[in-house]
Scaffold this motif. Structure first.
Motif, short mmCIF file in Angstrom:
data_model
loop_
_atom_site.label_atom_id
_atom_site.label_comp_id
_atom_site.label_asym_id
_atom_site.label_seq_id
_atom_site.Cartn_x
_atom_site.Cartn_y
_atom_site.Cartn_z
N ALA A 173 -36.19 17.61 -48.04
CA ALA A 173 -36.58 18.67 -46.87
C ALA A 173 -36.61 19.78 -47.49
CB ALA A 173 -35.17 18.40 -45.84
N SER A 174 -36.82 20.81 -46.43
CA SER A 174 -37.09 22.38 -46.90
C SER A 174 -35.66 22.86 -46.94
CB SER A 174 -37.95 22.92 -45.66
OG SER A 174 -37.45 22.98 -44.30
N TRP A 175 -35.74 24.08 -47.52
CA TRP A 175 -34.47 24.81 -48.05
C TRP A 175 -33.86 25.10 -46.57
CZ3 TRP A 175 -33.87 29.49 -45.78
CH2 TRP A 175 -34.99 30.27 -45.24
N PRO A 176 -34.17 25.70 -45.47
CA PRO A 176 -33.47 25.86 -44.23
C PRO A 176 -32.29 24.89 -43.78
CG PRO A 176 -35.66 26.25 -43.66
CD PRO A 176 -35.82 25.64 -45.14
N TRP A 177 -32.79 23.40 -44.44
CA TRP A 177 -31.80 22.30 -43.93
C TRP A 177 -30.33 22.41 -44.93
CZ3 TRP A 177 -31.80 19.15 -40.27
CH2 TRP A 177 -33.07 19.17 -39.48
N ILE A 178 -30.56 23.35 -46.02
CA ILE A 178 -29.22 23.56 -46.66
C ILE A 178 -28.37 24.42 -45.98
CG2 ILE A 178 -28.39 24.68 -48.85
CD1 ILE A 178 -30.79 23.99 -50.49
N PHE A 179 -28.91 25.57 -45.33
CA PHE A 179 -28.01 26.38 -44.33
C PHE A 179 -27.72 25.59 -43.34
CE2 PHE A 179 -30.13 29.29 -47.12
CZ PHE A 179 -29.23 30.11 -47.65
N ALA A 180 -28.64 24.64 -42.74
CA ALA A 180 -28.36 23.80 -41.64
C ALA A 180 -26.94 23.05 -41.90
CB ALA A 180 -29.30 22.90 -40.97
N PHE A 181 -26.87 22.53 -43.24
CA PHE A 181 -25.76 21.59 -43.59
C PHE A 181 -24.35 22.47 -43.72
CE2 PHE A 181 -23.07 20.73 -47.28
CZ PHE A 181 -22.54 19.47 -47.02
N LEU A 182 -24.79 23.73 -44.00
CA LEU A 182 -23.52 24.68 -44.22
C LEU A 182 -22.91 24.93 -42.72
CD1 LEU A 182 -24.42 27.11 -46.97
CD2 LEU A 182 -22.64 25.24 -47.17
N THR A 183 -24.18 25.10 -41.72
CA THR A 183 -23.72 25.20 -40.44
C THR A 183 -22.89 24.16 -39.77
OG1 THR A 183 -25.76 26.60 -40.08
CG2 THR A 183 -24.67 25.72 -38.10
N ALA A 184 -23.24 22.96 -40.16
CA ALA A 184 -22.53 21.82 -39.61
C ALA A 184 -21.04 21.59 -40.32
CB ALA A 184 -23.30 20.39 -40.11
N VAL A 185 -20.92 21.97 -41.54
CA VAL A 185 -19.66 22.11 -42.19
C VAL A 185 -18.65 22.99 -41.52
CG1 VAL A 185 -18.44 22.75 -44.25
CG2 VAL A 185 -20.75 21.35 -44.63
N GLY A 186 -19.20 24.18 -41.22
CA GLY A 186 -18.37 25.27 -40.52
C GLY A 186 -18.14 24.69 -39.11
N ALA A 187 -19.01 24.06 -38.52
CA ALA A 187 -18.60 23.60 -37.03
C ALA A 187 -17.78 22.68 -36.99
CB ALA A 187 -19.89 23.22 -36.46
N VAL A 188 -17.69 21.71 -38.09
CA VAL A 188 -16.62 20.44 -38.01
C VAL A 188 -15.33 21.16 -38.54
CG1 VAL A 188 -16.06 18.59 -39.46
CG2 VAL A 188 -18.39 18.75 -38.59
N LEU A 189 -15.23 22.09 -39.29
CA LEU A 189 -13.93 22.66 -39.79
C LEU A 189 -13.41 23.54 -38.62
CD1 LEU A 189 -14.71 24.22 -43.36
CD2 LEU A 189 -12.85 22.46 -42.83
N TRP A 190 -14.20 24.05 -38.05
CA TRP A 190 -13.73 24.99 -36.76
C TRP A 190 -13.19 24.02 -35.88
CZ3 TRP A 190 -14.02 25.20 -31.53
CH2 TRP A 190 -13.70 26.47 -30.87
N THR A 191 -13.99 22.95 -35.55
CA THR A 191 -13.29 21.83 -34.28
C THR A 191 -12.19 21.19 -34.67
OG1 THR A 191 -15.60 21.33 -33.94
CG2 THR A 191 -14.04 19.90 -33.14
N VAL A 192 -11.88 20.78 -36.09
CA VAL A 192 -10.83 19.99 -36.32
C VAL A 192 -9.58 21.18 -36.40
CG1 VAL A 192 -9.56 18.87 -38.48
CG2 VAL A 192 -12.00 18.67 -37.70
N ILE A 193 -9.70 22.18 -36.85
CA ILE A 193 -8.49 23.15 -36.75
C ILE A 193 -8.24 23.66 -35.35
CG2 ILE A 193 -8.29 25.53 -37.46
CD1 ILE A 193 -9.49 25.28 -40.12
N TRP A 194 -9.32 23.69 -34.56
CA TRP A 194 -8.99 24.37 -33.09
C TRP A 194 -8.13 23.14 -32.54
CZ3 TRP A 194 -11.62 22.24 -28.52
CH2 TRP A 194 -11.25 22.95 -27.45
N ARG A 195 -8.43 21.95 -32.76
CA ARG A 195 -7.81 20.62 -32.18
C ARG A 195 -6.53 20.46 -32.84
NH1 ARG A 195 -11.98 16.02 -30.83
NH2 ARG A 195 -9.90 15.30 -29.83
#
Length: 410
Positions: A173-195
């Motif tokens: 895929a193109s390079w922006p998908w790397i930052f999309a992956f980091l976005t998903a990592v941050g969102a998952v961590l935020w959700t788990v910690i919040w819950r």
């Protein structure tokens, strides 16, 4: 120094309902999101240069801006957490990181990308600073050392897999998908910690948030000889291993004659050393005193550093022995580091967040000095690298020798 009574091991179960290894994995994710975000996008530099478009200097600035923001905000994450609690600082840090990562995904303008990378760095450091503080909030010293060792074990894997993940993404895929992956990592961590992760710092133990109290805290922690020596004990010898990674293109390519495709051997050796040392630290926790464990770690690092200098003085550097010192030094450092880090945090029980912040800032500053000043001088020869590594380990040992009489160890 007086402070809040550390919670017993059962406090961790009151805060975390699942198996403790899942808590270790979550805290390791917090600790590694900062360095992970450095390495993941490096394989995409060539593709980014073409598609943005951007010069090599501008792409380097996306890295420099991240590292500067990361180092700068480390000074403040802990102080904020001492005043407002661990949970809100971690959640806000992850939220900002996730939004900045999303911005990096969407932007196609290099100057905006540089700015967003700076915001990424400023927010990512909250996890690294506060993960170790949360561990000490929840566990007694022996259990905390075991948990810190588990986190370090996971932490050792991140530098190895981050470029692999980035390379795998850019291959399909193109390079922006790397930052999309980091976005998903941050969102998952935020959700788990919040819950799942409640606050670990009780309201009565929080510090007032005002300029006078903050300045007093920075003066108190930053001027304490015991704290400074312990921070040096943990951070200086790390650079005895890190200097080989910083100098890897010259050391591996010019001195050892390896092709770029073979550079991964050094990373495997050092990461393997960190993981083995962390595992050993966890097994030794509670069986021998922290003082003996740190002494063993330094004995291994010191012996390896001396052998490394002698070997390079007597013979040209060659495979495989030339790579082993970095790995064994990493093993000794990782074996001693959890015990030393806990001693750093317990130097100021009421300001553990600030102590963690300043420890991280000191480590970052020393890494910068090694990268910008020491490594360029030492990398002219394998003997120069071995000597610089040995001197840094000796400096850390002197710091430990000076502080151990001041610190009451169990």
């Amino acid at each position: 120094m007086s402070g809040p009574t550390p919670p017993q091991p059962s406090a961790a179960h009151a805060h975390w309902q699942g198996p403790l290894w899942t808590l270790a994995l979550l805290l390791a994710g917090l600790s590694t999101i900062g360095p992970f975000s450095v390495d993941t996008y490096l394989p995409a530099f060539e593709a980014m240069e073409k598609s943005l478009p951007a010069s090599p200097l501008q792409l380097q600035q996306t890295l420099s801006a991240y590292l500067f923001g990361f180092a700068f905000m480390q000074l403040f994450h802990g102080a904020l957490a001492d005043a407002f609690g661990r949970r809100p600082v971690v959640l806000w840090g992850l939220a900002v990181f996730t939004l900045a990562s999303l911005g990096c995904t969407l932007t196609r303008e290099v100057n905006l990308l540089i700015a967003l990378r700076a915001v990424q760095g400023m927010s990512a450091g909250a996890g690294m600073v506060l993960a170790r503080v949360i561990i000490r909030d929840l566990f007694d010293p022996v259990a905390a050392q075991k948990m810190m060792a588990k986190v370090t074990l996971f932490f050792g894997v991140a530098p190895a897999i981050a470029p692999m993940i980035g390379g795998a993404i850019i291959s399909v895929a193109s390079w922006p998908w790397i930052f999309a992956f980091l976005t998903a990592v941050g969102a998952v961590l935020w959700t788990v910690i919040w819950r799942q992760l409640p606050e670990t710092l009780a309201v009565p133990n929080r510090q007032p948030f005002n300029l006078r109290n903050l300045m007093h805290g920075y003066r108190e922690v930053g001027a304490d000889a015991r704290f400074l020596l312990l921070a040096l004990t943990s951070s200086v010898p790390f650079n005895g291993m890190f200097i080989y990674i910083l100098s890897s293109p010259t050391f591996l390519g010019r001195h050892l004659g390896l092709a770029p495709t073979q550079f991964f051997w050094l990373f495997c050796v050092t990461i393997g050393g960190i993981m083995a040392g962390a595992a050993l630290s966890g097994r030794l926790a509670g069986r021998i005193t922290p003082r003996k464990q740190v002494a063993l770690g330094y004995a291994l690092m010191g012996a390896m550093a001396a052998i490394n200098v002698a070997a390079n003085a007597l013979a040209p550097a060659a495979l495989p022995w030339a790579l082993l010192p970095a790995g064994l030094i990493a093993l000794g450092w990782a074996m001693a580091m959890p015990a030393v880090t806990l001693l750093v945090l317990d130097t100021f029980p009421t300001r553990r967040g600030m102590a963690s912040s300043l420890q991280g800032a000191m480590g970052g500053a020393l890494n910068g000095i090694t990268a910008g000043v020491i490594a360029p001088i030492a990398m002219v020869s394998p003997l120069g690298l071995a000597t610089a590594s040995a001197l840094m380990i000796a400096t850390g040992w002197v710091a430990w020798w000076l502080v151990r009489a001041r610190v009451q160890l169990a």
